[in-house]
Design an enzyme around this catalytic site. Sequence first.
Site, PDB file in Angstrom:
ATOM      1  N   GLU A  86     163.493  33.896  38.293  1.00 48.52           N
ATOM      2  CA  GLU A  86     163.153  35.298  38.601  1.00 48.52           C
ATOM      3  C   GLU A  86     161.950  35.676  37.743  1.00 48.52           C
ATOM      4  OE1 GLU A  86     166.385  38.184  38.114  1.00 48.52           O
ATOM      5  OE2 GLU A  86     164.932  39.664  37.417  1.00 48.52           O
TER       6      GLU A  86
ATOM      7  N   GLU B 286     158.220  46.417  35.680  1.00 41.15           N
ATOM      8  CA  GLU B 286     159.518  46.987  35.369  1.00 41.15           C
ATOM      9  C   GLU B 286     159.334  48.016  34.271  1.00 41.15           C
ATOM     10  OE1 GLU B 286     162.578  44.076  34.726  1.00 41.15           O
ATOM     11  OE2 GLU B 286     163.989  45.352  35.775  1.00 41.15           O
TER      12      GLU B 286
END
Length: 389
Positions: free
Chosen positions: A135, A140
């Site tokens: 991932e 973010e």
Amino acid sequence: MHSALFLLPLAFRSAAAIYYPVREYSGDTFFDSWSFYDNVDDTTWGNVTFVGEATANSTQLISVNSAGNAIIRVDDTDMVAAATLIHRNSVRITSQDMYGVGSVIVADFVHLPYGCSVWPSFWLLGQGLWPNAGEVDIIEGINLADANQFSMHTTAGCTQPANVTQTGRTTVTNCLDVSGTNNNGCITVATEPNSLGEGFATAGGGVYAVQMDVNGIYLWFWSRSDIPKSISGSTATSTLDVSDWGTPSAAYPATTCNITEFFQPQQMILDITLCGLWAGVPSIYAQTCPGTCIDNIIGNGSVYANAYFEIPYIRTYSLTQQNAAETTNSTTGGNGSGASDSKSGSPGNSSQSGSTPGPSGTSAADALSVSWRQVALLAGFLLALVHAI
Ligand SMILES: *[C@@H]1O[C@H](CO)[C@@H](O)[C@H](O)[C@H]1NC(C)=O
Ligand SMILES: *[C@@H]1O[C@H](CO)[C@@H](O)[C@H](O)[C@H]1NC(C)=O
Ligand SMILES: *[C@@H]1O[C@H](CO)[C@@H](O)[C@H](O)[C@H]1NC(C)=O
Ligand SMILES: *[C@@H]1O[C@H](CO)[C@@H](O)[C@H](O)[C@H]1NC(C)=O
Ligand SMILES: *[C@@H]1O[C@H](CO)[C@@H](O)[C@H](O)[C@H]1NC(C)=O
Ligand SMILES: *[C@@H]1O[C@H](CO)[C@@H](O)[C@H](O)[C@H]1NC(C)=O
Ligand SMILES: *[C@@H]1O[C@H](CO)[C@@H](O)[C@H](O)[C@H]1NC(C)=O
Ligand SMILES: *[C@@H]1O[C@H](CO)[C@@H](O)[C@H](O)[C@H]1NC(C)=O
């Protein structure tokens, strides 16, 4: 000193490459090749329901504005009452195409979601049991934080080396960090100004890019005025020469992380959740916001006026030249050769429910319970299969 000098050419060798366009996600066709999650947030446990395409469209959670930019937002008009289970509608979409080692993704944003309780992500996820296929979290941020957090999640054995050549500030080096109370992934915090929030929007937004190379995974953020010519001067169909990209914001060279071992072809995901395992942790929430996280969700939603992505385009590229018409559904990925279509696999959201893009604040207990839940689901499925046979 020697090792630092030695690392420099290594870190940039991969950057001197020409990439061929695979596809552009933009304008009226932006939403054409994504799957809508259509479920509660069962990975980061935020207080949202990710609605299906029809609902997202009819309630204007997705749209294309007059500038031709795609909009993805959290509901900011429904009245949500204080109740035992508080959820607000939002969107999570997963690209139908997958991008393997040998790919570059360039994403232009005019606005990123922000506000107290808001947790947006633009991330990449391999298929299967998390985090076996890797991932990569490109964007973010939570609440009113003003610096983007890049991170990666893998199985054990992938780390970021010391003294890596990047502009960002490393906070965690182990991509499977289960040593303490957190399962953070390996984290690098952007040091360029205006990488998130109000500052990002005021500066006119910017571009995020990721290069998935056999020599390493590299991530960049440029504020609008700093975007390199190779990107600002490119079109949907031009080739991309990444040699003017400069020092990456975050660098994960293959010297301490075998990229082809830890990263299978990745799907892109865009989502906005509220509160949950990172933004909603009271001590973390309190770092930038007043009151409680849930209090934001209750009421008429006007606090979510800025909880939206505005996206001129996302462009994907491959080291190998492919016929654009063929690439969307080709299966050339997985061997370090670029894009492939996920339909040959199965992008279904159940296979992703063990994933946790959330870095800080995701407790080991939470991460484990998520993985065990995944195992239980799988076991249930296998049992059902055995019974069916
Ligand atoms: C949204 O609805 C309009 C009107 O029905 C339709 O033309 C459009 O294709 C829909 N867009 C998406 C992304 O579903
Ligand atoms: C927020 O959502 C989580 C995950 O769905 C849920 O467990 C929790 O009860 C919700 N909180 C409230 C106050 O509704
Ligand atoms: C990293 O750089 C610092 C400061 O220059 C130096 O003291 C340290 O030894 C270096 N570490 C490695 C592993 O090269
Ligand atoms: C990296 O992983 C690949 C795939 O597992 C393997 O074939 C290769 O030998 C590994 N490279 C190194 C340097 O260990
Ligand atoms: C929504 O609620 C806020 C705070 O309670 C209030 O200030 C605002 O006027 C309300 N907006 C609308 C459109 O009702
Ligand atoms: C790819 O496959 C999907 C469904 O399998 C189809 O709707 C779409 O038209 C295909 N795209 C191309 C470019 O062939
Ligand atoms: C991957 O590479 C192997 C060996 O070169 C080849 O046999 C296989 O067909 C390739 N797979 C894909 C999906 O390209
Ligand atoms: C996601 O999961 C829900 C519930 O299991 C299901 O109804 C929905 O169709 C799934 N969405 C996708 C895109 O697979």
